[in-house]
Motif scaffolding. Sequence first.
Motif, PDB file in Angstrom:
ATOM      1  N   ALA A   1       0.839  -1.206   0.000  1.00 49.39           N
ATOM      2  CA  ALA A   1       0.000   0.000   0.000  1.00 49.39           C
ATOM      3  C   ALA A   1       0.869   1.250   0.000  1.00 49.39           C
ATOM      4  CB  ALA A   1      -0.931  -0.016   1.211  1.00 49.39           C
ATOM      5  N   ASN A   2       1.955   1.213   0.781  1.00 48.85           N
ATOM      6  CA  ASN A   2       2.877   2.344   0.821  1.00 48.85           C
ATOM      7  C   ASN A   2       3.549   2.566  -0.528  1.00 48.85           C
ATOM      8  OD1 ASN A   2       6.052   3.171   1.744  1.00 48.85           O
ATOM      9  ND2 ASN A   2       4.383   4.403   2.551  1.00 48.85           N
TER      10      ASN A   2
ATOM     11  N   ALA B   1       2.386  13.467   4.932  1.00 48.17           N
ATOM     12  CA  ALA B   1       3.371  12.499   4.456  1.00 48.17           C
ATOM     13  C   ALA B   1       3.627  11.322   5.395  1.00 48.17           C
ATOM     14  CB  ALA B   1       4.703  13.183   4.104  1.00 48.17           C
ATOM     15  N   ARG B   2       3.910  11.561   6.662  1.00 45.65           N
ATOM     16  CA  ARG B   2       4.470  10.530   7.543  1.00 45.65           C
ATOM     17  C   ARG B   2       3.460   9.465   7.971  1.00 45.65           C
ATOM     18  NH1 ARG B   2       5.374  15.723   9.230  1.00 45.65           N
ATOM     19  NH2 ARG B   2       7.499  16.439   9.601  1.00 45.65           N
ATOM     20  N   PRO B   3       3.453   8.281   7.362  1.00 51.05           N
ATOM     21  CA  PRO B   3       2.530   7.241   7.828  1.00 51.05           C
ATOM     22  C   PRO B   3       2.921   6.683   9.195  1.00 51.05           C
ATOM     23  CG  PRO B   3       3.927   6.414   6.068  1.00 51.05           C
ATOM     24  CD  PRO B   3       4.172   7.883   6.150  1.00 51.05           C
ATOM     25  N   ASN B   4       4.195   6.849   9.598  1.00 50.99           N
ATOM     26  CA  ASN B   4       4.593   6.371  10.927  1.00 50.99           C
ATOM     27  C   ASN B   4       3.838   7.100  12.031  1.00 50.99           C
ATOM     28  OD1 ASN B   4       6.439   8.670  10.037  1.00 50.99           O
ATOM     29  ND2 ASN B   4       6.933   8.586  12.215  1.00 50.99           N
ATOM     30  N   VAL B   5       3.406   8.340  11.754  1.00 49.06           N
ATOM     31  CA  VAL B   5       2.659   9.111  12.748  1.00 49.06           C
ATOM     32  C   VAL B   5       1.357   8.402  13.102  1.00 49.06           C
ATOM     33  CG1 VAL B   5       1.448  11.301  13.161  1.00 49.06           C
ATOM     34  CG2 VAL B   5       3.692  11.295  12.066  1.00 49.06           C
ATOM     35  N   THR B   6       0.748   7.756  12.118  1.00 52.01           N
ATOM     36  CA  THR B   6      -0.501   7.026  12.356  1.00 52.01           C
ATOM     37  C   THR B   6      -0.320   6.002  13.468  1.00 52.01           C
ATOM     38  OG1 THR B   6      -1.058   7.296  10.016  1.00 52.01           O
ATOM     39  CG2 THR B   6      -2.291   5.633  11.251  1.00 52.01           C
ATOM     40  N   LEU B   7       0.770   5.258  13.409  1.00 51.28           N
ATOM     41  CA  LEU B   7       1.015   4.214  14.402  1.00 51.28           C
ATOM     42  C   LEU B   7       1.500   4.786  15.729  1.00 51.28           C
ATOM     43  CD1 LEU B   7       2.726   1.617  12.059  1.00 51.28           C
ATOM     44  CD2 LEU B   7       0.413   1.511  13.008  1.00 51.28           C
TER      45      LEU B   7
ATOM     46  N   LEU C   1      -7.548  11.096  13.456  1.00 54.24           N
ATOM     47  CA  LEU C   1      -6.384  11.316  12.603  1.00 54.24           C
ATOM     48  C   LEU C   1      -6.814  11.831  11.234  1.00 54.24           C
ATOM     49  CD1 LEU C   1      -4.584   7.946  13.372  1.00 54.24           C
ATOM     50  CD2 LEU C   1      -3.933  10.174  14.273  1.00 54.24           C
ATOM     51  N   ARG C   2      -6.060  12.801  10.725  1.00 50.02           N
ATOM     52  CA  ARG C   2      -6.298  13.258   9.357  1.00 50.02           C
ATOM     53  C   ARG C   2      -4.947  13.365   8.661  1.00 50.02           C
ATOM     54  NH1 ARG C   2      -5.367  16.401   4.736  1.00 50.02           N
ATOM     55  NH2 ARG C   2      -7.336  16.723   3.625  1.00 50.02           N
ATOM     56  N   GLY C   3      -4.584  12.316   7.924  1.00 47.91           N
ATOM     57  CA  GLY C   3      -3.357  12.337   7.156  1.00 47.91           C
ATOM     58  C   GLY C   3      -3.573  12.998   5.813  1.00 47.91           C
ATOM     59  N   SER C   4      -2.487  13.331   5.141  1.00 50.99           N
ATOM     60  CA  SER C   4      -2.594  13.986   3.837  1.00 50.99           C
ATOM     61  C   SER C   4      -2.958  12.979   2.760  1.00 50.99           C
ATOM     62  CB  SER C   4      -1.279  14.684   3.495  1.00 50.99           C
ATOM     63  OG  SER C   4      -0.211  13.767   3.516  1.00 50.99           O
ATOM     64  N   GLY C   5      -3.431  13.488   1.628  1.00 55.27           N
ATOM     65  CA  GLY C   5      -3.859  12.625   0.539  1.00 55.27           C
ATOM     66  C   GLY C   5      -2.763  11.749  -0.009  1.00 55.27           C
ATOM     67  N   GLU C   6      -1.512  12.202   0.101  1.00 55.16           N
ATOM     68  CA  GLU C   6      -0.410  11.418  -0.468  1.00 55.16           C
ATOM     69  C   GLU C   6      -0.131  10.139   0.305  1.00 55.16           C
ATOM     70  OE1 GLU C   6       2.867  14.357   1.639  1.00 55.16           O
ATOM     71  OE2 GLU C   6       1.701  14.908  -0.116  1.00 55.16           O
ATOM     72  N   THR C   7      -0.707   9.989   1.521  1.00 51.61           N
ATOM     73  CA  THR C   7      -0.509   8.771   2.318  1.00 51.61           C
ATOM     74  C   THR C   7      -1.789   7.942   2.434  1.00 51.61           C
ATOM     75  OG1 THR C   7      -1.004   9.994   4.345  1.00 51.61           O
ATOM     76  CG2 THR C   7       1.309   9.808   3.720  1.00 51.61           C
ATOM     77  N   ILE C   8      -2.744   8.203   1.589  1.00 45.74           N
ATOM     78  CA  ILE C   8      -4.081   7.627   1.780  1.00 45.74           C
ATOM     79  C   ILE C   8      -4.065   6.098   1.774  1.00 45.74           C
ATOM     80  CG2 ILE C   8      -4.701   7.699  -0.678  1.00 45.74           C
ATOM     81  CD1 ILE C   8      -7.033   8.638   2.239  1.00 45.74           C
ATOM     82  N   ASN C   9      -3.310   5.474   0.876  1.00 44.78           N
ATOM     83  CA  ASN C   9      -3.294   4.004   0.815  1.00 44.78           C
ATOM     84  C   ASN C   9      -2.592   3.410   2.036  1.00 44.78           C
ATOM     85  OD1 ASN C   9      -4.456   3.439  -1.959  1.00 44.78           O
ATOM     86  ND2 ASN C   9      -2.806   4.854  -2.492  1.00 44.78           N
TER      87      ASN C   9
ATOM     88  N   ALA D   1      -4.443   1.048   5.177  1.00 43.95           N
ATOM     89  CA  ALA D   1      -3.946  -0.271   5.612  1.00 43.95           C
ATOM     90  C   ALA D   1      -3.624  -0.267   7.097  1.00 43.95           C
ATOM     91  CB  ALA D   1      -2.710  -0.651   4.794  1.00 43.95           C
ATOM     92  N   LEU D   2      -3.030   0.817   7.589  1.00 38.96           N
ATOM     93  CA  LEU D   2      -2.652   0.897   9.006  1.00 38.96           C
ATOM     94  C   LEU D   2      -3.874   1.020   9.909  1.00 38.96           C
ATOM     95  CD1 LEU D   2       0.423   3.287   8.688  1.00 38.96           C
ATOM     96  CD2 LEU D   2       0.463   0.813   9.037  1.00 38.96           C
ATOM     97  N   ILE D   3      -4.829   1.847   9.517  1.00 33.30           N
ATOM     98  CA  ILE D   3      -6.028   2.036  10.335  1.00 33.30           C
ATOM     99  C   ILE D   3      -6.823   0.737  10.439  1.00 33.30           C
ATOM    100  CG2 ILE D   3      -8.290   3.168  10.399  1.00 33.30           C
ATOM    101  CD1 ILE D   3      -6.074   4.923  11.434  1.00 33.30           C
ATOM    102  N   ALA D   4      -6.848  -0.036   9.373  1.00 32.52           N
ATOM    103  CA  ALA D   4      -7.544  -1.329   9.419  1.00 32.52           C
ATOM    104  C   ALA D   4      -6.952  -2.222  10.498  1.00 32.52           C
ATOM    105  CB  ALA D   4      -7.473  -2.004   8.056  1.00 32.52           C
TER     106      ALA D   4
END
Length: 422
Positions: free
Chosen positions: A41-42, A117-123, A138-146, A150-153
């Motif tokens: 996904a990343n 950008a940073r998907p690590n922030v989600t975790l 959480l509201r990440g930017s569109g560039e990290t949507i995929n 996957a992480l939120i799931a």
Amino acid sequence: MGVNAQKAAKHFAITSTELKNSTILHMTDLLLNRKAEIINANALDISAGKEAGLSGARIDRLTLDQSRLEEIVENLRDVTNLPDPVGEVFDEKTLPNGLRVHKQRVPLGVLGVIYEARPNVTLDIAGLGIKTGNAVILRGSGETINSNRALIAVIQESLIQSGLPMEVVQFVDDPDRERVVELIRLHQYIDMLIPRGGAALHKFCRENSSIPVITGGIGICHLFVDQSVDTDAAIRVIQNAKVQRPTVCNSLDTVLIHQAIAEEFLPLLVDRLVESDVTFRADESALPYLVAANEGAKVKDLHPAVVPAEPDDFDIEWLSLILGLKVVEDLDEAIKHIARHSTGHSDGILTRSDENARKFIAAVDSAAVYVNASTRFTDGGQFGLGAEVAISTQRLHARGPMGLRELTTYKWVVEGDYHVRG
């Protein structure tokens, strides 16, 4: 989402430490089990980012490969080994009238986090939020949507399987910027807003949010090289601070060199860092030490990796292999330069003088102040916090890496024997 988060937070605030820890551990196991799915996904986000012309620094922040995912998992597992701050009792005292008073830590409530950008922030934020009993939107930017989907799931499946409300961690799965405007005005549901991104995002949130905002994470970081320094050791520290990961907020942007050692130190520093592809923006004070050896050399004879600094160069967070250079008369001038140009993130001194180190620590008002160490250590994991929700450069509530304790507030607890006030 705000209503659901607030309801979840009230339920979650009284959840046991054991259940919170087991939820995080379940999440880490699930992350490793699904790492191929997450990395794929990343890869979609990285490909789209490159097509959109994102900078190298932004692509680096966007990247979530196996080694980074495993590092995040390790940090999250470390969080479970840290003391739970919720319920901690402190500042106990008994008043002259017999009332027993203390403070007790409680969750902040609902956190709103906007990040780029940073998907690590989600975790990181999910793990810290769970440990401290806070609900998170959480509201990440569109560039990290995929990546984020996957992480939120994984996060929400872990919550559900642990018997906790999935609304403890919610994700605004809509890249429309209007969602940001809506989010930052939910003051009746969200207790603290944390933006993580560029200066424009921070400015927008400060000026438009009706929720208290914690800002930081923008680092124009300095190291001052004192005249008493160990040259080889200092160059190693500077190289680490600049090169080890140049695209992050705690990487080095400017080196200030005492004029007494500039003639020897500056050419050595440039020669060493050029090997790592570093280029330089040199203040006019540094240029005379960086010209060719021939007599009567002009600016055109500068070292090929060096260009004269523009007026605004010392106010840029480079996030790349660019380093500012300036020669200063003494410690006082270095302190003045840092006060004028630093963002209050991470600044340090390289010295053998205890007196100068103490003066630097007292005079430099940054969230992290270093003596003989790389600025790259300003990080929740490196500071023993397990992970971090942000690096605050503010003075209110929290400064520096924000870990578990920084995501709590406290209430007064007063115990009496049917006391009444006369």
